[in-house]
Design a protein around this motif. Sequence first.
Motif, PDB file in Angstrom:
ATOM      1  N   GLU A 123      29.220  38.878  41.606  1.00 27.00           N
ATOM      2  CA  GLU A 123      30.321  38.004  41.181  1.00 27.00           C
ATOM      3  C   GLU A 123      30.360  38.000  39.663  1.00 27.00           C
ATOM      4  O   GLU A 123      29.357  37.698  39.006  1.00 27.00           O
ATOM      5  CB  GLU A 123      30.101  36.592  41.728  1.00 27.00           C
ATOM      6  N   THR A 124      31.517  38.336  39.065  1.00 28.57           N
ATOM      7  CA  THR A 124      31.598  38.529  37.621  1.00 28.57           C
ATOM      8  C   THR A 124      32.874  37.925  37.042  1.00 28.57           C
ATOM      9  O   THR A 124      33.773  37.504  37.764  1.00 28.57           O
ATOM     10  CB  THR A 124      31.578  40.027  37.264  1.00 28.57           C
ATOM     11  N   VAL A 125      32.923  37.950  35.705  1.00 28.68           N
ATOM     12  CA  VAL A 125      34.141  37.588  34.977  1.00 28.68           C
ATOM     13  C   VAL A 125      34.497  38.766  34.075  1.00 28.68           C
ATOM     14  O   VAL A 125      33.654  39.271  33.327  1.00 28.68           O
ATOM     15  CB  VAL A 125      33.946  36.309  34.140  1.00 28.68           C
ATOM     16  N   TYR A 147      39.551  37.217  34.434  1.00 29.20           N
ATOM     17  CA  TYR A 147      39.606  37.220  35.888  1.00 29.20           C
ATOM     18  C   TYR A 147      38.203  37.077  36.481  1.00 29.20           C
ATOM     19  O   TYR A 147      37.251  37.705  36.013  1.00 29.20           O
ATOM     20  CB  TYR A 147      40.221  38.528  36.397  1.00 29.20           C
ATOM     21  N   LYS A 148      38.117  36.274  37.510  1.00 30.56           N
ATOM     22  CA  LYS A 148      36.873  36.159  38.263  1.00 30.56           C
ATOM     23  C   LYS A 148      36.907  37.188  39.394  1.00 30.56           C
ATOM     24  O   LYS A 148      37.850  37.227  40.187  1.00 30.56           O
ATOM     25  CB  LYS A 148      36.719  34.754  38.837  1.00 30.56           C
ATOM     26  N   ILE A 169      38.103  42.432  44.266  1.00 32.67           N
ATOM     27  CA  ILE A 169      37.984  43.414  43.187  1.00 32.67           C
ATOM     28  C   ILE A 169      39.031  44.519  43.304  1.00 32.67           C
ATOM     29  O   ILE A 169      39.583  44.969  42.287  1.00 32.67           O
ATOM     30  CB  ILE A 169      36.547  43.987  43.141  1.00 32.67           C
ATOM     31  N   LYS A 170      39.372  44.916  44.512  1.00 38.53           N
ATOM     32  CA  LYS A 170      40.342  46.001  44.678  1.00 38.53           C
ATOM     33  C   LYS A 170      41.731  45.590  44.201  1.00 38.53           C
ATOM     34  O   LYS A 170      42.467  46.418  43.645  1.00 38.53           O
ATOM     35  CB  LYS A 170      40.382  46.441  46.150  1.00 38.53           C
ATOM     36  N   GLU A 216      42.183  46.218  40.462  1.00 38.41           N
ATOM     37  CA  GLU A 216      42.002  47.571  39.928  1.00 38.41           C
ATOM     38  C   GLU A 216      43.199  48.036  39.097  1.00 38.41           C
ATOM     39  O   GLU A 216      43.038  48.625  38.025  1.00 38.41           O
ATOM     40  CB  GLU A 216      41.738  48.572  41.054  1.00 38.41           C
ATOM     41  N   SER A 217      44.412  47.777  39.564  1.00 39.05           N
ATOM     42  CA  SER A 217      45.592  48.240  38.823  1.00 39.05           C
ATOM     43  C   SER A 217      45.740  47.483  37.507  1.00 39.05           C
ATOM     44  O   SER A 217      46.141  48.067  36.487  1.00 39.05           O
ATOM     45  CB  SER A 217      46.851  48.087  39.680  1.00 39.05           C
ATOM     46  N   ILE A 218      45.430  46.184  37.522  1.00 32.08           N
ATOM     47  CA  ILE A 218      45.474  45.392  36.281  1.00 32.08           C
ATOM     48  C   ILE A 218      44.476  45.956  35.278  1.00 32.08           C
ATOM     49  O   ILE A 218      44.793  46.183  34.109  1.00 32.08           O
ATOM     50  CB  ILE A 218      45.153  43.914  36.575  1.00 32.08           C
ATOM     51  N   PHE A 219      43.256  46.197  35.754  1.00 31.67           N
ATOM     52  CA  PHE A 219      42.207  46.731  34.888  1.00 31.67           C
ATOM     53  C   PHE A 219      42.583  48.115  34.367  1.00 31.67           C
ATOM     54  O   PHE A 219      42.410  48.407  33.174  1.00 31.67           O
ATOM     55  CB  PHE A 219      40.888  46.799  35.660  1.00 31.67           C
ATOM     56  N   ALA A 220      43.105  48.987  35.229  1.00 35.80           N
ATOM     57  CA  ALA A 220      43.473  50.347  34.818  1.00 35.80           C
ATOM     58  C   ALA A 220      44.512  50.325  33.709  1.00 35.80           C
ATOM     59  O   ALA A 220      44.472  51.139  32.777  1.00 35.80           O
ATOM     60  CB  ALA A 220      43.989  51.134  36.025  1.00 35.80           C
TER      61      ALA A 220
END
Length: 298
Positions: A141-143, A156-157, A163-164, A167-171
Amino acid sequence: MNLDLVILTQKEYIQPEEIDNYAKNVLYEDELLVKAFQKQNLKVKRIAWDDPHFDFKSTKYALFRATWDYFHRFEEFSSWLEKVSKETILLNSENIIRWNIDKHYLLDLQKKGIHIAETYYIEQGATETLEELHKKWNLQETVLKPCVSGAARHTYKLHKNNIKEHESIFADLIKKEAMMVQPFQYNIVEKGEISMMVFNGKFTHAILKTAKEGDFRVQDDFGGSIQNYTPTPEEITFAENSIQACPEPPIYARVDIFEDNNGKIALSELELIEPELWFRKHPEAADVLAKAIKNKLA
């Protein structure tokens, strides 16, 4: 008229058409500062940092306060910072602001013995997915948040069930900027985060910030609450040591600390540019800052 000092804010807070809670707090706290400087016989004025008509050569110092739009206009702000630093003395300085804006600074403090939250950096242009990175670092569990940010922007938590969908936000984000991921700190939710104000190297007052039920963000933007807090001697020493570890001594700072998952005092963030300082909770602290700046002028 030559000025001793200008208090920098964003233009929305110069003459706000609608005074919401944010504007009310900014106006009140800036008023406390203006009066504190006037008691020190200093000529002071509030201006917007990006005021195109103000000549910064007409003031000896410029003090950052509610310039809270800078991270949304970072390229513009960066150019302005370089220009204005040649025309007046910035409080805090351009050098320490640039160091503090990017949260890679936490690594510098860690090297000097300041205990920080466990942090993993993901540099701009990285191609690994969040899922791959969490497996690599054995994180659960991360931030996730940007290295240049404020007011919980793109924070985002993450956990195995969501998490999936991030992924698009992070990419998209990692193409434009560096990011960081930290193990979720359960004590911040349970006990809150402590903000320690340090002026001229000395602790002045503290605030405890707690998240609303069901959230992990302590900022009042997201329903968090604040209350006065009396820190322990160990917490005060930690805050003052964090300031001493900076590349140069800031005239003012906010040191955000918490109890980490191992029960140790840890640094969450060091705010040296435009931190909320909660003068409304401790009006006398405005006089402490004004006296420190008056001594600097002398």
